[in-house]
Structures are given as C-alpha cells and as structure tokens.
Design an enzyme around this catalytic site. Structure first.
Site, PDB file in Angstrom:
ATOM      1  N   ARG A 169       0.799  -1.228   0.000  1.00 28.11           N
ATOM      2  CA  ARG A 169       0.000   0.000   0.000  1.00 28.11           C
ATOM      3  C   ARG A 169       0.835   1.284   0.000  1.00 28.11           C
ATOM      4  O   ARG A 169       0.388   2.322   0.493  1.00 28.11           O
ATOM      5  CB  ARG A 169      -0.984   0.005   1.184  1.00 28.11           C
ATOM      6  CG  ARG A 169      -1.948  -1.174   1.211  1.00 28.11           C
ATOM      7  CD  ARG A 169      -2.862  -1.201  -0.009  1.00 28.11           C
ATOM      8  NE  ARG A 169      -3.670  -2.418  -0.013  1.00 28.11           N
ATOM      9  CZ  ARG A 169      -3.352  -3.531  -0.672  1.00 28.11           C
ATOM     10  NH1 ARG A 169      -2.245  -3.576  -1.408  1.00 28.11           N
ATOM     11  NH2 ARG A 169      -4.136  -4.588  -0.627  1.00 28.11           N
ATOM     12  N   SER A 218     -11.530   0.151   2.219  1.00 28.68           N
ATOM     13  CA  SER A 218     -10.818  -0.296   3.422  1.00 28.68           C
ATOM     14  C   SER A 218     -10.262   0.905   4.183  1.00 28.68           C
ATOM     15  O   SER A 218      -9.551   1.733   3.618  1.00 28.68           O
ATOM     16  CB  SER A 218      -9.676  -1.239   3.044  1.00 28.68           C
ATOM     17  OG  SER A 218     -10.174  -2.426   2.468  1.00 28.68           O
ATOM     18  N   GLU A 289      -5.427   3.489   5.763  1.00 28.23           N
ATOM     19  CA  GLU A 289      -5.326   3.297   4.312  1.00 28.23           C
ATOM     20  C   GLU A 289      -6.068   4.424   3.599  1.00 28.23           C
ATOM     21  O   GLU A 289      -5.678   4.845   2.519  1.00 28.23           O
ATOM     22  CB  GLU A 289      -5.904   1.935   3.909  1.00 28.23           C
ATOM     23  CG  GLU A 289      -5.703   1.595   2.456  1.00 28.23           C
ATOM     24  CD  GLU A 289      -5.981   0.134   2.139  1.00 28.23           C
ATOM     25  OE1 GLU A 289      -6.663  -0.109   1.122  1.00 28.23           O
ATOM     26  OE2 GLU A 289      -5.531  -0.752   2.894  1.00 28.23           O
TER      27      GLU A 289
END
Length: 297
Positions: A169, A218, A289
């Site tokens: 990520r 998310s 995130e």
C-alpha cells in the site's frame, strides 16, 4: 492576492468537492483545476511562481476531505487522461484517470488476464498505482511495467517498476508527483474464464462489503504478520460502533459508513477511536489506508 496561471483547462473557485467523494462529506476546494491535457498541466505547474499549494484528486473513493476544505489548487485529471491503448502486442498504456473497473472490462473484452482483481477496487489507475492497491491475491506491482509522471515543477519523468519501489500500500516515489500514465504488460488469457473470475470477485464483494453504502473502501491497511484489520476491530467489540453520523460497518468492520448525516470529523474521529481501542485491546497499531486531506474546521 492569488494569481492563477493562464491555462486551456477550467478553474472553479470555492468548489464543492463533497459530491465527488464516496463518503459525500467535506469542505470546498479553494481553487479546482481540470487541465485540458498533459501539456496544459505542465504549463500550469511551470507558471506556478507563487508556489500555490497543490493537491491531486482522483475518483474520491479512498479519501476523507476535512470539513474546512482544501487550500490552494486541487487538480483533477479528466477524460483526456483516461484513454486505454495498445503500445504493441505486449503492452498497454492507460491514462491515470481511467477507472480500475473500466480497465478490467477492457482487458476482459480483449482476453488479457491478470487484471481481474481491478474490478473489485474502486478508484483510478493513478490512485491505484500510487498506493499499490490490491485485492484477491494481486497488486498493481504485479502488472505495471513503468509509469509516466510530472513533478510540481512541470518536469516529465518516467519510473520503472523497480524504481517505483512498490511496498504494501505504498511506494518510494517522490511526494510532489502526479502520475499521468501507466504502462502494463499484456498476458493473453481466455475471455470467458476472465469473466468468470470477475463475476466471482463481484459476488464476493457484494456478499462481504457494504458496497451500496456511502463508504470509502478499506479504512486501515492490514498489519504485518498475517493479521486482518477487520478481525482486530471486531475483537475490540467495535462492529457497528457509531460516532455522530459515522459508524463501523456491521457487514465488514474495516469499512466506515456515512449513515447520511456524517461530517468528515465524525469519520476521522471514528477511525482514530478504532485505532486507539484496537491498540489497547491487541497492542497493534493500525495504519490508515484512507487518505485524509484538508483543513479542520
């Protein structure tokens, strides 16, 4: 006094960004700019002698814009940055504002495998490349050959997969960078099998995620060691927990929902409350995130 560079594209002042985000919250952009094309964007950046603050904005799917809005210039790349083309039989070039879903559908129609996972990731190619988005066992790092970008000084740059330095990520790219295009490798597959896999992914999403709600995807990245954020949130007893108009999804604990009257503050406060309680319960620090940008009120 703010002096804006002369451009071919469009400026809008005090522009409401709320309607562009999936959460439907947040303040206004002081200046909203949609460049005509990459040369227009480069011209703007090179003329930005006042060093006006620059924020880039994609599909609005994995972001909270704070209630005080965004200072400076918010740049959104439009339709002219969304093309999908073959470079040759082995490579695709895709504009950064192309939606992940649209690229997945294009690849299915052209019997190109390896892009099926994109059907389950809201957002744009540029945003996905920037955060190495992934799902269902695949990530952007698995399919990207290189990216073409521009820095805030107006210089065009190219970065190979290795130079991007993909991580979970994240990546090692400079911060003051706008991704313009991504070049992908092409692996031929069977169109019917690709469609079956995409349908499986869509069915799983519908069953396990609150995709019909006002959500931002998310909330937290999964921590190291194979742990799942949603499991830690559930273990801390936070399924359905609510602050103001924001709540933790009953269906999937790693999703926050705007129940209709949430503010950006409600959502960010809820996320921080979840982080604090998970740490107290499990000793694990969850990392956001979802990107949070803009000013507090």
């Amino acid at each position: 006094m703010m002096t804006l560079p002369i451009v071919k594209g469009e400026y809008k002042k005090d522009y409401n960004l709320k309607h562009l985000t999936w959460f439907k919250v947040g303040g206004n952009a002081e200046i909203f700019f949609k460049p005509f094309d990459s040369e227009d964007l480069a011209s703007f950046l090179r003329q930005n002698k006042q060093k006006l603050p620059i924020t880039t904005f994609g599909a609005g799917s994995n972001i909270i814009i704070r209630d005080g809005g965004i200072e400076g210039v918010t740049i959104k790349l439009g339709q002219s940055f969304s093309n999908i083309d073959f470079i040759d039989d082995n490579h695709l070039v895709v504009g950064s504002s192309c939606l992940n879903y649209n690229l997945a559908k294009f690849c299915q129609a052209n019997a190109i495998s390896g892009f099926e996972f994109l059907v389950g990731i809201p957002g744009t190619i540029g945003g996905g490349a920037a955060m190495n988005a992934g799902a269902y066992g695949s990530e952007f790092k698995d399919i990207i050959v290189r990216i073409e970008a521009i820095d805030f000084a107006g210089n065009f740059l190219t970065f190979t997969n290795e130079e991007i330095g993909f991580k979970y990520r994240s990546n090692n790219l400079p911060k003051n960078l706008i991704i313009l295009k991504a070049i992908f490798k092409v692996n031929k597959g069977d169109s019917e099998n690709i469609l079956l896999r995409m349908n499986e992914i869509n069915a799983t999403r519908s069953r396990t995620q609150p995709i019909k709600e006002r959500t931002g995807g998310s909330t937290f990245a999964n921590p190291e060691g194979g742990l799942k954020s949603w499991q830690l949130i559930d273990k801390a007893g936070l399924r359905g927990y609510r602050i103001g108009g924001a709540s933790v999804s009953e269906l999937h604990c790693n999703f926050m929902i705007n129940n209709g009257d949430a503010t950006a503050k409600d959502l960010e406060d809820l996320g921080n409350f979840v982080r604090q309680n998970v740490f107290e319960d499990s000793g694990v620090k969850l990392n956001w995130e979802i990107k949070r940008i803009g000013k507090y009120v």
